[in-house]
Design an enzyme around this catalytic site. Structure first.
Site, PDB file in Angstrom:
ATOM      1  N   SER B  74     -13.887   2.807  -1.333  1.00 49.90           N
ATOM      2  CA  SER B  74     -14.775   2.039  -2.201  1.00 49.90           C
ATOM      3  C   SER B  74     -15.875   2.958  -2.747  1.00 49.90           C
ATOM      4  CB  SER B  74     -15.338   0.864  -1.405  1.00 49.90           C
ATOM      5  OG  SER B  74     -15.779  -0.152  -2.271  1.00 49.90           O
ATOM      6  N   ASP B 326      -5.789  -4.719  -5.190  1.00 49.27           N
ATOM      7  CA  ASP B 326      -7.242  -4.574  -5.110  1.00 49.27           C
ATOM      8  C   ASP B 326      -7.840  -4.616  -6.502  1.00 49.27           C
ATOM      9  OD1 ASP B 326      -9.841  -3.919  -4.500  1.00 49.27           O
ATOM     10  OD2 ASP B 326      -9.410  -1.789  -4.101  1.00 49.27           O
ATOM     11  N   HIS B 351      -7.958  -3.712  -0.766  1.00 48.34           N
ATOM     12  CA  HIS B 351      -9.019  -2.704  -0.819  1.00 48.34           C
ATOM     13  C   HIS B 351      -8.882  -1.690   0.327  1.00 48.34           C
ATOM     14  CE1 HIS B 351     -12.634  -1.366  -2.741  1.00 48.34           C
ATOM     15  NE2 HIS B 351     -13.453  -1.655  -1.754  1.00 48.34           N
TER      16      HIS B 351
END
Lengths: 388, 388
Positions: B74, B326, B351
């Site tokens: 991320s 994601d 994710h």
């Protein structure tokens, strides 16, 4: 650059570094204290340049996809190299002329700079570097009496007479800086970079310094004749001012602050392998001085942390050019690192001679260097064009 | 990472980002105003990591010449990629998992994120995304009366009852964020990343959302059942609090400040190609909100200026991995850029699934992704070792 720009049909853009010239972020308060100086770093300057280039791309018709090459000499050469390293999406390559990117903690011996200066004088006339080496003790002896200080003041045509042994130390520092500057501007033709000077000024200077075995006063009279070439080649100076050297106008305050924060360049002399008074690199003393002046402490390993020191092989498209006569070449890249991080050494070159205009007196080596530089630039430009 | 570290005989170092967790530069004053928040930037964080790694190299026996690989997911994945780009002398490569380095101005359509969320729901059950799309108007209609607001509060088991159309808008925002979060954590097994959830939670959620043509109240009762999976899978919540979503604990204040300065990620919906209420990206409104909150204005092009946007091909040794499920993959690198800037796409991944521990329920695609990641890491490590 002017010549090559025409050949490559390029636009030349001169970006002024923040805190230099007219680019004062806080006007006349810019240098008042470390709070106002806080934005003076090489990283901030690089970001300025990146944003400027992006602005030009956006606003100038036809510039949008044009390749860009960063060019600089000395500190500007370091910035050119670092700009390519940190913003490879903004500049397609860099010519870093006389850029001492390794003149930092533990990367090269602190003695290398002054050894190159010494070598320049050694090669420029018999007895020359020895005369200078002997001058320090001569000054020490002569300055030990009031009469001697007076004699020195008069012999060196000083604007303010020497009054103490501290003043004599200042004289020595001023002489040292003069020899260093002469090594930087030892160009093969009349030039006016730091001062107006004759061709190969060290050779001219050394004509006065043939006999290192003279008595103190005769030797020092010769030393005066020698520095007078540097400070008074035009013949108009009525006296010499040891609190001013020719580098004073190159944005000295800003540079000194940078030296006190990130641009910490260790220098030392031993008086044996060089012609200077022995002086160790004293980081502590330097740090104290910085703290007194600005309330800041230098970070000697910062530049290496940020820009990689010797570990830069993953970067590309940088030419490092260095003149062998230039003391800064000691901290420069003088051997190829990869086939796109290349070194060009100019045996007869002083400080970024290659960036100066062509001159009939240019040695063949600098002509070849310039041709090679253009060759690489054309390669980068072609490659960049293919991407668009 | 734990598994691979053992395989590669590596040390794992978790660096805490400044202003997150316990790394508060001004203690409990760190978030008080923009003066104290001023040092919260990705560039500063990268410098922290570079200095930390250099410190570890210096101080831990045997670490001096060891290769280093940056790993993150991320925002942490963006930082891993950027760390390799800006400090290639410090890290030999980077695994940037689910790193939306292109979720910035003009690099990808602002709609891509929410289209992927929608797709996840569309694929997870018949009628599912349509039910959600229809729920917005249903809420609007029901919330138009006081009785309706009361009914909604009770139907959604809300801790604080809705009292106005503003509160109803907050309910919708909370629902939207819930669907987005479900898309991010749509893992193939029971997990607890943002919330404790069953395997393939969207499929579970979609079991309640099969009929988009129901009357408003029946549809909204189903919507409650669906979000209740997300907020109350453990069955212990007595009521739901729409002012809290599961992401609140991920350093929200700091992140919001970053979004208000450099991390400006444009998002939009159209209600046609996605299941959300139509909402244009409104930079002006966003900027005003930032100015009200902190007295700062976002710089929407800064990240691209600094990190290169799509023009990053001169860098090397970065793996960009993305799960196709994601929503952040829309702003990620999903095609190879060069043979050392490689993309790995995991069709069944949410994710940064690849960064999670191995699990018997892992789809083959993520196993293969991890194996390929290790393959590249070994290559980088070997190359780095050869240099020393």
């Amino acid at each position: 650059m002017w010549e090559v720009a025409e050949e490559l049909n390029a636009m030349l853009v001169f970006a002024e570094h923040r805190y230099y010239g007219e680019s004062l972020p806080f006007g006349n308060k810019s240098f008042t204290d470390s709070k106002h100086l806080n934005y003076l770093t090489s990283e901030q300057a690089l970001a300025d340049f990146a944003i400027l280039i992006q602005h030009i791309r956006k606003t100038i018709p036809g510039a949008q996809n044009t390749p860009v090459i960063a060019i600089g000499g000395s500190y500007g050469g370091m910035l050119a190299a670092w700009l390519r390293m940190k913003y490879p999406h903004v500049v397609d390559g860099a010519l870093a002329a006389s850029a001492p990117i390794w003149q930092f903690q533990d990367l090269v011996p602190c003695s290398v700079f002054n050894r190159i200066v010494t070598n320049d004088f050694k090669k420029s006339g018999k007895g020359c570097s020895e005369s200078i080496r002997n001058s320090w003790e001569a000054i020490k002896r002569v300055s030990s009496t009031g009469e001697g200080l007076q004699w020195l003041s008069s012999a060196f045509h000083l604007c303010s007479p020497l009054k103490s042994s501290q003043d004599a130390a200042a004289l020595k520092a001023w002489l040292s800086e003069t020899w260093v500057n002469l090594a930087m501007v030892n160009y093969p033709y009349k030039a006016d970079f730091l001062q107006p000077l004759p061709a190969w000024p060290i050779q001219v200077v050394c004509k006065f310094l043939k006999d290192p075995s003279l008595s103190d006063k005769l030797l020092l009279q010769n030393i005066f004749q020698a520095v007078n070439i540097y400070y008074n080649y035009s013949g108009v100076a009525s006296c010499l001012n040891i609190s001013h050297t020719a580098t004073k106008n190159l944005g000295e305050v800003g540079w000194y602050y940078q030296a006190c924060t990130e641009m910490v360049m260790p220098m030392c002399t031993d008086g044996v392998n060089d012609m200077f008074e022995p002086q160790k690199w004293d980081f502590q003393a330097f740090s104290e001085e910085c703290f007194k002046l600005w309330g800041v402490r230098p970070r000697p390993s910062w530049i290496t942390s940020v820009y990689g020191g010797k570990n830069i092989s993953s970067h590309s498209n940088i030419i490092f050019s260095n003149g062998r006569l230039d003391p800064w070449s000691g901290g420069g890249v003088t051997q190829n690192i990869t086939n796109s991080l290349v070194a060009i050494v100019i045996p007869e070159g002083a400080h970024h001679l290659d960036l100066r205009s062509s001159n009939p007196c240019d040695p063949k080596s600098v002509r070849q260097a310039r041709a090679l530089e253009v060759h690489y630039m054309k390669q980068w430009i072609e490659k960049a064009r293919q991407r668009h």
